[in-house]
Design an enzyme around this catalytic site. Structure first.
Site, PDB file in Angstrom:
ATOM      1  N   THR A  66      58.067  27.565  28.643  1.00  0.00           N
ATOM      2  CA  THR A  66      57.474  27.211  29.936  1.00  0.00           C
ATOM      3  C   THR A  66      56.194  26.394  29.764  1.00  0.00           C
ATOM      4  O   THR A  66      55.493  26.539  28.752  1.00  0.00           O
ATOM      5  CB  THR A  66      57.150  28.520  30.702  1.00  0.00           C
ATOM      6  OG1 THR A  66      56.362  28.217  31.844  1.00  0.00           O
ATOM      7  CG2 THR A  66      56.349  29.501  29.836  1.00  0.00           C
ATOM      8  N   ASP A  67      55.878  25.604  30.791  1.00  0.00           N
ATOM      9  CA  ASP A  67      54.607  24.861  30.769  1.00  0.00           C
ATOM     10  C   ASP A  67      53.408  25.798  30.926  1.00  0.00           C
ATOM     11  O   ASP A  67      52.275  25.402  30.681  1.00  0.00           O
ATOM     12  CB  ASP A  67      54.591  23.777  31.858  1.00  0.00           C
ATOM     13  CG  ASP A  67      54.783  24.303  33.272  1.00  0.00           C
ATOM     14  OD1 ASP A  67      54.969  25.529  33.445  1.00  0.00           O
ATOM     15  OD2 ASP A  67      54.745  23.483  34.218  1.00  0.00           O
ATOM     16  N   GLU A  68      53.667  27.048  31.341  1.00  0.00           N
ATOM     17  CA  GLU A  68      52.547  27.975  31.566  1.00  0.00           C
ATOM     18  C   GLU A  68      51.817  28.351  30.283  1.00  0.00           C
ATOM     19  O   GLU A  68      50.730  28.919  30.339  1.00  0.00           O
ATOM     20  CB  GLU A  68      53.034  29.239  32.264  1.00  0.00           C
ATOM     21  CG  GLU A  68      53.526  28.972  33.662  1.00  0.00           C
ATOM     22  CD  GLU A  68      53.712  30.242  34.466  1.00  0.00           C
ATOM     23  OE1 GLU A  68      53.191  31.301  34.060  1.00  0.00           O
ATOM     24  OE2 GLU A  68      54.380  30.165  35.496  1.00  0.00           O
ATOM     25  N   TYR A 125      52.772  37.390  31.335  1.00  0.00           N
ATOM     26  CA  TYR A 125      54.027  36.630  31.154  1.00  0.00           C
ATOM     27  C   TYR A 125      53.801  35.415  30.261  1.00  0.00           C
ATOM     28  O   TYR A 125      54.459  35.249  29.233  1.00  0.00           O
ATOM     29  CB  TYR A 125      54.600  36.193  32.510  1.00  0.00           C
ATOM     30  CG  TYR A 125      55.591  35.053  32.384  1.00  0.00           C
ATOM     31  CD1 TYR A 125      56.821  35.270  31.749  1.00  0.00           C
ATOM     32  CD2 TYR A 125      55.305  33.766  32.846  1.00  0.00           C
ATOM     33  CE1 TYR A 125      57.737  34.223  31.593  1.00  0.00           C
ATOM     34  CE2 TYR A 125      56.210  32.725  32.702  1.00  0.00           C
ATOM     35  CZ  TYR A 125      57.423  32.952  32.074  1.00  0.00           C
ATOM     36  OH  TYR A 125      58.317  31.925  31.918  1.00  0.00           O
ATOM     37  N   LYS A 138      55.155  34.379  26.412  1.00  0.00           N
ATOM     38  CA  LYS A 138      55.954  33.180  26.124  1.00  0.00           C
ATOM     39  C   LYS A 138      55.237  32.330  25.061  1.00  0.00           C
ATOM     40  O   LYS A 138      55.874  31.781  24.163  1.00  0.00           O
ATOM     41  CB  LYS A 138      56.177  32.355  27.395  1.00  0.00           C
ATOM     42  CG  LYS A 138      57.116  32.986  28.403  1.00  0.00           C
ATOM     43  CD  LYS A 138      58.534  33.187  27.896  1.00  0.00           C
ATOM     44  CE  LYS A 138      59.289  31.897  27.699  1.00  0.00           C
ATOM     45  NZ  LYS A 138      60.719  32.155  27.330  1.00  0.00           N
ATOM     46  N   LYS A 171      61.302  34.971  43.454  1.00  0.00           N
ATOM     47  CA  LYS A 171      60.594  33.724  43.182  1.00  0.00           C
ATOM     48  C   LYS A 171      60.263  33.008  44.494  1.00  0.00           C
ATOM     49  O   LYS A 171      60.891  33.214  45.523  1.00  0.00           O
ATOM     50  CB  LYS A 171      61.430  32.816  42.271  1.00  0.00           C
ATOM     51  CG  LYS A 171      61.788  33.438  40.911  1.00  0.00           C
ATOM     52  CD  LYS A 171      60.582  33.675  40.040  1.00  0.00           C
ATOM     53  CE  LYS A 171      60.906  33.905  38.564  1.00  0.00           C
ATOM     54  NZ  LYS A 171      61.709  35.071  38.258  1.00  0.00           N
ATOM     55  N   ARG A 229      47.317  35.945  44.104  1.00  0.00           N
ATOM     56  CA  ARG A 229      47.721  36.528  42.814  1.00  0.00           C
ATOM     57  C   ARG A 229      46.496  36.538  41.901  1.00  0.00           C
ATOM     58  O   ARG A 229      45.837  35.487  41.759  1.00  0.00           O
ATOM     59  CB  ARG A 229      48.821  35.649  42.231  1.00  0.00           C
ATOM     60  CG  ARG A 229      49.261  35.998  40.831  1.00  0.00           C
ATOM     61  CD  ARG A 229      50.247  34.948  40.288  1.00  0.00           C
ATOM     62  NE  ARG A 229      51.583  35.124  40.796  1.00  0.00           N
ATOM     63  CZ  ARG A 229      52.580  34.251  40.600  1.00  0.00           C
ATOM     64  NH1 ARG A 229      52.373  33.150  39.902  1.00  0.00           N
ATOM     65  NH2 ARG A 229      53.778  34.483  41.086  1.00  0.00           N
TER      66      ARG A 229
END
Ligand code: NAD
Ligand code: DAU
Length: 331
Positions: free
Chosen positions: A120-122, A147, A151, A186, A270
């Site tokens: 992921t780009d996160e 999360y 990753k 989501k 969040r």
């Protein structure tokens, strides 16, 4: 080619299996999926006869070894994938995303199997809202949530196994996906199904956070480009220049569903909410010649709204439990 697809009963993995069955009939597919709350055999129903489905966990050393021994390539989608859940209970994320990836890496090391890691780009953290910069393969890792940090950990394991043990691996880091078979926890499916249920969409914080949207079929065609033509040891960023604020996305969903554009609620934010993601996919485009097929986010979104209207039997079993979880978070 024989393929092991981990997480093939989840959102992106099941779309990958559908696309592969449709476009590459010579590929044999084994799916390994634990069927957590996020996985569903119903997502594979249209390709049931074309796939060898195995229910099991990627942390199960013996099962993983047995399956990796049977294939040429492992495409690793399986993960705990939802940020809000990781803030409530990080443990399953450590288990599946770190230990699970480690277990697969050890198996591909033993068997000399090619490995493609879906990420992921996160892992890069976030960008300022007014910053013209985008993530590139050289951006420093700086994950924000449990999360994204698990990753990032899994990416680093893949890099270390490549350098230290010489496994043949590639990594792709993609931006936010949308499309059919996405769990209703989501953002986009939550708002579409809320509207079907007569509930107003819920925007976290100010609604100004930006995500870089890509249709799931474009993500998966890029994954195939990397499997076909990617260089061993390389990282490819996948994105389709689809930056929108969350508010813009909700307004579009409201319009496509026949509601006024301001018919939404702002809810509590969040914790640690990443501000903006944006992908520079020029390496993928120039080196591998990849182009997205979905020209317009608006058209892809309209098709997705239609899919959820037509497939209530698929998402309805997830809805009450998901909203109960959000109620616990006050969002
Ligand atoms: P998802 O939550 O919809 O699906 C995950 C699947 O993995 C489920 O079928 C689940 O049952 C399975 N799984 C989870 N833990 C497992 C375990 N221990 N053993 C076996 N199976 C297990 O997730 P998704 O949105 O399809 O994401 C797939 C991958 O793509 C993830 O690695 C995620 O990090 C990555 N990714 C997602 C996005 C996105 O926008 N959704 C973007 C970029 C990257
Ligand atoms: O960028 C890739 C990542 O995109 C993937 O790695 C993750 O697996 C995937 O879940 C997604 O992460 P996000 O946290 O960006 O996605 P989510 O759908 O949870 O939220 C998208 C944005 O919408 C985010 O800014 C939070 C906001 N949001 C979300 C929900 C569920 C809302 O405003 N309201 C909501 O009800």
């Amino acid at each position: 080619m024989r393929l092991l697809v981990t997480g093939g009963a989840g959102f992106i993995g099941s779309n990958f299996v559908h696309q592969t069955v449709r476009e590459r009939p010579d590929v044999q597919i084994i799916v390994l999926d634990a069927l957590t709350y996020a996985g569903s055999e119903a997502s594979l129903a249209p390709v049931h006869d074309a796939v060898d489905f195995r229910k099991g966990d990627i942390t199960d050393v013996d099962l993983v070894d047995e399956l990796v021994a049977q294939v040429d390539v492992v495409v690793h989608f399986a993960a705990e994938s939802h940020n809000d859940n990781s803030l409530r209970d990080p443990w399953p994320f450590v288990q599946s995303n770190i230990i699970g990836t480690y277990t697969l890496l050890e198996a591909v090391r033993r068997h000399g199997t090619r490995f493609h890691h879906i990420s992921t780009d996160e892992v890069y953290g976030d960008l300022e809202l007014d910053d013209p910069a985008k993530f590139t393969p050289d951006t420093r890792y700086n994950p924000s949530s449990p999360y994204s940090s698990t990753k990032a950990s899994s990416d680093l394991l893949v890099r270390a196994w490549t350098r230290s043990f010489g496994i043949h691996a590639t990594i792709s880091n993609c931006s936010n996906n949308y499309g059919p078979y996405q769990h209703v926890e989501k953002f986009i499916p939550r708002q579409i199904t809320n509207l079907i249920d007569g509930v107003r969409p819920k925007l976290y914080g100010s609604g100004q956070n930006v995500r870089d949207w890509i249709h799931v079929e474009d993500h998966n065609s890029a994954v195939w480009a990397v499997i076909d033509r990617g260089r061993a040891g390389e990282t490819y960023l996948i994105g389709a220049d689809g930056e929108h604020t969350n508010k813009e996305v909700v307004e579009a969903i409201l319009e496509l569903s026949g509601h006024a554009r301001d018919d939404y609620d702002l809810v509590s934010d969040r914790p640690g909410h990443d501000l903006r993601y944006a992908i520079d996919a020029s390496k993928l485009r120039t080196e591998l010649g990849w182009e997205p097929r979905y020209g317009s986010f608006r058209d892809g979104l309209a098709a997705t709204v239609g899919w959820y209207r037509d497939n209530e039997a698929w998402w309805r079993p997830q809805k009450d439990e998901t909203e109960a979880r959000y109620e616990g978070l006050g969002r």
